[in-house]
Design a protein around this motif. Sequence first.
Motif, PDB file in Angstrom:
ATOM      1  N   ILE A 240      -5.395 -13.668 -13.413  1.00  0.00           N
ATOM      2  CA  ILE A 240      -4.840 -14.098 -11.806  1.00  0.00           C
ATOM      3  C   ILE A 240      -5.618 -13.616 -10.822  1.00  0.00           C
ATOM      4  CG2 ILE A 240      -3.027 -15.115 -10.577  1.00  0.00           C
ATOM      5  CD1 ILE A 240      -2.150 -15.972 -13.768  1.00  0.00           C
ATOM      6  N   ILE A 241      -5.648 -13.619  -9.682  1.00  0.00           N
ATOM      7  CA  ILE A 241      -5.862 -13.402  -8.342  1.00  0.00           C
ATOM      8  C   ILE A 241      -5.182 -14.002  -7.829  1.00  0.00           C
ATOM      9  CG2 ILE A 241      -7.281 -12.476  -6.459  1.00  0.00           C
ATOM     10  CD1 ILE A 241      -9.525 -12.396  -8.419  1.00  0.00           C
ATOM     11  N   HIS A 242      -4.153 -13.222  -6.927  1.00  0.00           N
ATOM     12  CA  HIS A 242      -2.787 -14.365  -6.874  1.00  0.00           C
ATOM     13  C   HIS A 242      -3.278 -14.378  -4.819  1.00  0.00           C
ATOM     14  CE1 HIS A 242       1.519 -15.878  -6.125  1.00  0.00           C
ATOM     15  NE2 HIS A 242       0.715 -16.320  -5.140  1.00  0.00           N
ATOM     16  N   VAL A 243      -3.124 -14.954  -4.279  1.00  0.00           N
ATOM     17  CA  VAL A 243      -3.871 -14.963  -2.452  1.00  0.00           C
ATOM     18  C   VAL A 243      -3.075 -15.216  -1.977  1.00  0.00           C
ATOM     19  CG1 VAL A 243      -5.755 -15.778  -1.238  1.00  0.00           C
ATOM     20  CG2 VAL A 243      -6.144 -14.817  -3.553  1.00  0.00           C
ATOM     21  N   VAL A 244      -2.289 -13.784  -1.020  1.00  0.00           N
ATOM     22  CA  VAL A 244      -1.514 -14.386  -0.092  1.00  0.00           C
ATOM     23  C   VAL A 244      -1.943 -14.316   1.397  1.00  0.00           C
ATOM     24  CG1 VAL A 244       1.021 -13.007   0.348  1.00  0.00           C
ATOM     25  CG2 VAL A 244      -0.109 -13.601  -2.033  1.00  0.00           C
ATOM     26  N   ASP A 245      -1.250 -14.596   2.015  1.00  0.00           N
ATOM     27  CA  ASP A 245      -1.790 -14.504   3.459  1.00  0.00           C
ATOM     28  C   ASP A 245      -0.706 -14.000   4.112  1.00  0.00           C
ATOM     29  OD1 ASP A 245      -2.041 -15.488   5.978  1.00  0.00           O
ATOM     30  OD2 ASP A 245      -1.691 -17.559   6.399  1.00  0.00           O
ATOM     31  N   MET A 246      -1.489 -12.600   4.254  1.00  0.00           N
ATOM     32  CA  MET A 246      -0.923 -11.533   4.878  1.00  0.00           C
ATOM     33  C   MET A 246      -0.156 -11.276   5.812  1.00  0.00           C
ATOM     34  SD  MET A 246       0.952  -9.876   3.066  1.00  0.00           S
ATOM     35  CE  MET A 246       0.682  -9.296   1.849  1.00  0.00           C
ATOM     36  N   SER A 247      -1.018 -12.597   6.712  1.00  0.00           N
ATOM     37  CA  SER A 247      -0.155 -12.682   8.443  1.00  0.00           C
ATOM     38  C   SER A 247       0.360 -13.723   8.895  1.00  0.00           C
ATOM     39  CB  SER A 247      -1.846 -13.496   9.422  1.00  0.00           C
ATOM     40  OG  SER A 247      -2.301 -14.746   8.652  1.00  0.00           O
ATOM     41  N   ALA A 248       0.821 -14.746   7.728  1.00  0.00           N
ATOM     42  CA  ALA A 248       1.622 -15.005   7.751  1.00  0.00           C
ATOM     43  C   ALA A 248       1.672 -16.300   9.246  1.00  0.00           C
ATOM     44  CB  ALA A 248       3.373 -14.312   8.365  1.00  0.00           C
ATOM     45  N   SER A 249       0.156 -16.403   9.103  1.00  0.00           N
ATOM     46  CA  SER A 249       0.022 -17.933  10.148  1.00  0.00           C
ATOM     47  C   SER A 249       0.780 -19.026   9.973  1.00  0.00           C
ATOM     48  CB  SER A 249      -1.363 -17.809  10.204  1.00  0.00           C
ATOM     49  OG  SER A 249      -1.693 -18.433   9.280  1.00  0.00           O
ATOM     50  N   GLU A 250       1.014 -19.247   9.012  1.00  0.00           N
ATOM     51  CA  GLU A 250       2.277 -20.849   9.072  1.00  0.00           C
ATOM     52  C   GLU A 250       3.473 -20.521   9.496  1.00  0.00           C
ATOM     53  OE1 GLU A 250       1.157 -23.314   6.131  1.00  0.00           O
ATOM     54  OE2 GLU A 250      -1.360 -23.513   6.768  1.00  0.00           O
ATOM     55  N   GLY A 251       3.563 -19.605   9.627  1.00  0.00           N
ATOM     56  CA  GLY A 251       5.697 -19.106   9.573  1.00  0.00           C
ATOM     57  C   GLY A 251       6.146 -19.035   8.300  1.00  0.00           C
ATOM     58  N   ARG A 252       5.548 -19.015   7.204  1.00  0.00           N
ATOM     59  CA  ARG A 252       5.982 -18.542   5.730  1.00  0.00           C
ATOM     60  C   ARG A 252       6.020 -16.716   5.459  1.00  0.00           C
ATOM     61  NH1 ARG A 252       2.173 -22.275   4.172  1.00  0.00           N
ATOM     62  NH2 ARG A 252       1.570 -20.734   2.998  1.00  0.00           N
ATOM     63  N   ASP A 253       7.051 -16.456   5.058  1.00  0.00           N
ATOM     64  CA  ASP A 253       7.250 -15.204   4.363  1.00  0.00           C
ATOM     65  C   ASP A 253       6.188 -14.858   3.023  1.00  0.00           C
ATOM     66  OD1 ASP A 253       7.997 -12.638   3.398  1.00  0.00           O
ATOM     67  OD2 ASP A 253       9.867 -13.131   3.322  1.00  0.00           O
ATOM     68  N   PRO A 254       5.283 -13.979   3.124  1.00  0.00           N
ATOM     69  CA  PRO A 254       4.625 -13.602   2.147  1.00  0.00           C
ATOM     70  C   PRO A 254       4.739 -13.094   1.384  1.00  0.00           C
ATOM     71  CG  PRO A 254       3.860 -12.332   4.366  1.00  0.00           C
ATOM     72  CD  PRO A 254       4.658 -13.439   4.580  1.00  0.00           C
ATOM     73  N   PHE A 255       6.314 -12.812   1.417  1.00  0.00           N
ATOM     74  CA  PHE A 255       6.407 -12.306   0.097  1.00  0.00           C
ATOM     75  C   PHE A 255       7.661 -13.665  -0.660  1.00  0.00           C
ATOM     76  CE2 PHE A 255      10.220 -10.635  -2.965  1.00  0.00           C
ATOM     77  CZ  PHE A 255       9.453  -9.768  -3.882  1.00  0.00           C
ATOM     78  N   GLU A 256       7.931 -14.318  -0.330  1.00  0.00           N
ATOM     79  CA  GLU A 256       8.781 -15.656  -0.505  1.00  0.00           C
ATOM     80  C   GLU A 256       7.109 -16.870  -1.675  1.00  0.00           C
ATOM     81  OE1 GLU A 256      11.815 -16.142  -1.540  1.00  0.00           O
ATOM     82  OE2 GLU A 256      12.327 -13.783  -0.207  1.00  0.00           O
ATOM     83  N   ASP A 257       6.627 -16.600  -0.173  1.00  0.00           N
ATOM     84  CA  ASP A 257       5.471 -17.293  -0.988  1.00  0.00           C
ATOM     85  C   ASP A 257       5.063 -16.609  -1.957  1.00  0.00           C
ATOM     86  OD1 ASP A 257       5.398 -18.204   1.086  1.00  0.00           O
ATOM     87  OD2 ASP A 257       3.063 -18.410   1.839  1.00  0.00           O
ATOM     88  N   TRP A 258       4.855 -15.165  -2.263  1.00  0.00           N
ATOM     89  CA  TRP A 258       4.746 -15.129  -3.980  1.00  0.00           C
ATOM     90  C   TRP A 258       5.343 -15.130  -4.846  1.00  0.00           C
ATOM     91  CZ3 TRP A 258       6.715 -10.609  -6.791  1.00  0.00           C
ATOM     92  CH2 TRP A 258       6.266 -10.695  -8.088  1.00  0.00           C
ATOM     93  N   VAL A 259       6.439 -14.942  -4.528  1.00  0.00           N
ATOM     94  CA  VAL A 259       7.791 -15.370  -5.479  1.00  0.00           C
ATOM     95  C   VAL A 259       7.610 -16.414  -6.016  1.00  0.00           C
ATOM     96  CG1 VAL A 259      10.324 -15.567  -5.727  1.00  0.00           C
ATOM     97  CG2 VAL A 259       9.140 -13.646  -4.772  1.00  0.00           C
ATOM     98  N   LYS A 260       7.495 -17.969  -5.199  1.00  0.00           N
ATOM     99  CA  LYS A 260       7.893 -19.319  -5.865  1.00  0.00           C
ATOM    100  C   LYS A 260       6.774 -19.844  -6.095  1.00  0.00           C
ATOM    101  CE  LYS A 260      10.942 -20.795  -1.262  1.00  0.00           C
ATOM    102  NZ  LYS A 260      10.765 -20.880   0.308  1.00  0.00           N
ATOM    103  N   ILE A 261       5.399 -19.129  -5.762  1.00  0.00           N
ATOM    104  CA  ILE A 261       4.548 -19.435  -6.602  1.00  0.00           C
ATOM    105  C   ILE A 261       4.459 -18.886  -8.236  1.00  0.00           C
ATOM    106  CG2 ILE A 261       2.154 -18.902  -7.280  1.00  0.00           C
ATOM    107  CD1 ILE A 261       2.588 -21.442  -5.010  1.00  0.00           C
ATOM    108  N   ASN A 262       4.957 -17.915  -8.507  1.00  0.00           N
ATOM    109  CA  ASN A 262       5.361 -17.046  -9.698  1.00  0.00           C
ATOM    110  C   ASN A 262       5.959 -18.050 -10.818  1.00  0.00           C
ATOM    111  OD1 ASN A 262       3.226 -15.266  -9.623  1.00  0.00           O
ATOM    112  ND2 ASN A 262       4.257 -13.217  -9.118  1.00  0.00           N
ATOM    113  N   GLU A 263       7.315 -17.798  -9.916  1.00  0.00           N
ATOM    114  CA  GLU A 263       8.240 -19.261 -10.809  1.00  0.00           C
ATOM    115  C   GLU A 263       7.546 -20.133 -10.743  1.00  0.00           C
ATOM    116  OE1 GLU A 263      11.214 -19.544  -7.551  1.00  0.00           O
ATOM    117  OE2 GLU A 263      12.279 -17.811  -7.847  1.00  0.00           O
ATOM    118  N   GLU A 264       6.514 -21.288 -10.479  1.00  0.00           N
ATOM    119  CA  GLU A 264       5.898 -22.390 -10.576  1.00  0.00           C
ATOM    120  C   GLU A 264       5.158 -22.201 -11.792  1.00  0.00           C
ATOM    121  OE1 GLU A 264       7.017 -25.100  -9.756  1.00  0.00           O
ATOM    122  OE2 GLU A 264       8.576 -23.729  -8.256  1.00  0.00           O
TER     123      GLU A 264
END
Length: 442
Positions: A240-264
């Motif tokens: 799996i290549i987990h692509v994360v938006d490190m610029s947080a261009s949509e106002g989300r926290d990159p680390f929280e994005d990574w955690v939530k997708i892994n939980e799913e």
Amino acid sequence: MFVDKAKVFVKGGDGGDGIVSYRREKYVPEGGPAGGDGGKGGNVIFRVDEGLRTLMDFRYQKHFKAPRGERGKVKGMHGANAEDLIVRIPPGTVIIDEETGETIADMTRHGQEVIVARGGRGGRGNMRFATMSNPAPDIAEKGEEGEERWVIMELKVMADVGLVGYPSVGKSTLLSVVSAAKPKIGAYHFTTLTPNLGVVDLDEGRSFVLADLPGLIEGAHEGVGLGHEFLRHVERTRVIIHVVDMSASEGRDPFEDWVKINEELALYNAKLAERPQIIAANKMDMPGAEEHLREFRERLAAAAGDREYPVMPISSLTKKGVKELMYKAAEVLESVPQTPAVHEVPETEERKVYKLERRDKADFTIRRHNEEFIVESEAIERLMKRSNLNSYDSVMRFATIMRRMGVDEALRKKGAKHGDTIRIGNYTFEFFEGTDNEYLYE
């Protein structure tokens, strides 16, 4: 159009009928029985064809019925067995019995086969029923009905590496940069609605298949959005290549994005949590990305424990770091076994035929409804379907089998008396006490 789920009806061919026939030859005035057996019905077989990529064909054809066996012939000749019906399916297809929810097979290899509906046995001709007491029986069996069922087919994309992440993190752009694939790219969520495949060709003849999988959101494991349709394709990927938006261009926290997708992923299938994962820190050309990356690495080190998650800074737009990411993916792939099975289906010879349980199990139950005694038994109803109840010899044989199975004794214990009505399946009989103290059915 990409079709990744289909429901079809399959039916094995009915067996051919046995026949009643006698020798009619010169100088053989009292020729014996010579009715041949019917042929076996064809099986419905699903076979993997690596040339197929979708289940599109099953959108238009939903019924597959194998041919029936040939009727028995005179002079004791056997009717021909019917040919099997071969249904081609793409690799990566999981076949599920709709009624039970049981996984029949996980089809991953080219040429792999599974029998999903078995053909019926041919009926026996009257020469098979000749005995010393009845040398000229007027008995012949009808062919057995073939198995039938509805099955659900789910196609899970066969890719070596899968791109996962929130919508609009740059997965499609990355695929278009590293392969010849031309996925739809847009500045809005859920641009990708179906998986896109591309071949990444590295030097020294190394290559692998990369899948751009539709974006995931929180609650996907429960079917939120198109969660289940998206997640089923992640199961088949080896890395799996987990692509994360490190610029947080949509106002989300990159680390929280990574955690939530892994939980799913873990909630949908616990095995996905163990799959090798590379983190692609995308959009590093954007302002603030470097600072977010430093924070991401710190929080990842604290949360990952002993597990290693390689973090590869990239920019799909400028292509910086993309080549290094692909080489890292190829390196990890070399240490991972070939295509993981989505479902643990034992690879035994017996497993190639679905539902091999003994058919003629002589269990039965008796219940009383008003003035009728109802006998319920799959084996008995199957026997009735194969018997010609218009023939006196066949009726006598049927009654004898019932007696040997203990049905008449069980009926007496339930209170059945001479003249009572007995129902078996769609047939009604009269319980009869013969002069020789035998219980028969008229």
